[in-house]
Write a protein that holds these residues in place. Sequence first.
Motif, PDB file in Angstrom:
ATOM      1  N   CYS A  14     -21.207 -96.487  98.691  1.00 26.54           N
ATOM      2  CA  CYS A  14     -19.839 -96.369  98.157  1.00 26.54           C
ATOM      3  C   CYS A  14     -18.846 -97.284  98.870  1.00 26.54           C
ATOM      4  O   CYS A  14     -17.680 -97.330  98.492  1.00 26.54           O
ATOM      5  CB  CYS A  14     -19.365 -94.922  98.255  1.00 26.54           C
ATOM      6  SG  CYS A  14     -19.078 -94.342  99.936  1.00 26.54           S
ATOM      7  N   GLY A  16     -17.328 -96.937 101.581  1.00 23.18           N
ATOM      8  CA  GLY A  16     -16.321 -96.225 102.358  1.00 23.18           C
ATOM      9  C   GLY A  16     -16.552 -96.455 103.846  1.00 23.18           C
ATOM     10  O   GLY A  16     -17.673 -96.671 104.291  1.00 23.18           O
ATOM     11  N   GLY A  19     -17.062 -92.168 106.316  1.00 23.70           N
ATOM     12  CA  GLY A  19     -17.904 -91.029 105.981  1.00 23.70           C
ATOM     13  C   GLY A  19     -19.298 -91.031 106.565  1.00 23.70           C
ATOM     14  O   GLY A  19     -20.004 -90.046 106.456  1.00 23.70           O
ATOM     15  N   CYS A  47     -23.688 -89.937 104.213  1.00 26.80           N
ATOM     16  CA  CYS A  47     -22.319 -90.342 103.896  1.00 26.80           C
ATOM     17  C   CYS A  47     -21.575 -89.136 103.329  1.00 26.80           C
ATOM     18  O   CYS A  47     -21.964 -88.592 102.291  1.00 26.80           O
ATOM     19  CB  CYS A  47     -22.308 -91.498 102.902  1.00 26.80           C
ATOM     20  SG  CYS A  47     -20.626 -92.043 102.490  1.00 26.80           S
ATOM     21  N   HIS A  48     -20.508 -88.724 104.004  1.00 24.02           N
ATOM     22  CA  HIS A  48     -19.718 -87.588 103.542  1.00 24.02           C
ATOM     23  C   HIS A  48     -18.793 -87.970 102.388  1.00 24.02           C
ATOM     24  O   HIS A  48     -18.315 -87.092 101.677  1.00 24.02           O
ATOM     25  CB  HIS A  48     -18.890 -87.015 104.701  1.00 24.02           C
ATOM     26  CG  HIS A  48     -19.736 -86.348 105.735  1.00 24.02           C
ATOM     27  ND1 HIS A  48     -20.268 -85.098 105.587  1.00 24.02           N
ATOM     28  CD2 HIS A  48     -20.167 -86.790 106.948  1.00 24.02           C
ATOM     29  CE1 HIS A  48     -20.969 -84.775 106.653  1.00 24.02           C
ATOM     30  NE2 HIS A  48     -20.931 -85.788 107.498  1.00 24.02           N
ATOM     31  N   THR A  49     -18.555 -89.253 102.199  1.00 25.27           N
ATOM     32  CA  THR A  49     -17.684 -89.695 101.108  1.00 25.27           C
ATOM     33  C   THR A  49     -18.406 -89.593  99.765  1.00 25.27           C
ATOM     34  O   THR A  49     -17.897 -88.996  98.819  1.00 25.27           O
ATOM     35  CB  THR A  49     -17.218 -91.145 101.343  1.00 25.27           C
ATOM     36  OG1 THR A  49     -16.606 -91.228 102.636  1.00 25.27           O
ATOM     37  CG2 THR A  49     -16.215 -91.573 100.290  1.00 25.27           C
ATOM     38  N   CYS A  50     -19.598 -90.188  99.682  1.00 23.73           N
ATOM     39  CA  CYS A  50     -20.340 -90.159  98.414  1.00 23.73           C
ATOM     40  C   CYS A  50     -21.407 -89.067  98.384  1.00 23.73           C
ATOM     41  O   CYS A  50     -22.121 -88.919  97.389  1.00 23.73           O
ATOM     42  CB  CYS A  50     -20.964 -91.521  98.112  1.00 23.73           C
ATOM     43  SG  CYS A  50     -22.176 -92.089  99.311  1.00 23.73           S
TER      44      CYS A  50
END
Length: 109
Positions: A14, A16, A19, A47-50
């Motif tokens: 992603c 980002g 994350g 990845c905590h964002t995606c």
Amino acid sequence: MLHTGRLKNNCPTCFGTDGLEFTFTQVEKENSFFKKPASEIESNLYCHTCKNDIYPVNWTEDIERVFDYNKKIAETNKQYLKVKPLFYILVIAAIVLIAAVVYLLIPTI
């Protein structure tokens, strides 16, 4: 869990930058007599964002460098062997049994 490290690198999925997180874990082998950690350390990049696991095939050189650094930190956990009370009970019972057999088999003078 041995070590958790947050990264400022770009996520390969992603893109980002806030994350990514490495998690290093070590499984403990346990039975009735002892408990000891496995020699292998497992790692995971999430990845905590995606909300995806990032597999090593998708890692960039920067992520690999940060991984190597964090793995050195995680490997500071030493190998140990923790025996349980059942182990001590069996050892004492074996010593008593051997002493009894030796006492009964050796003729008294």
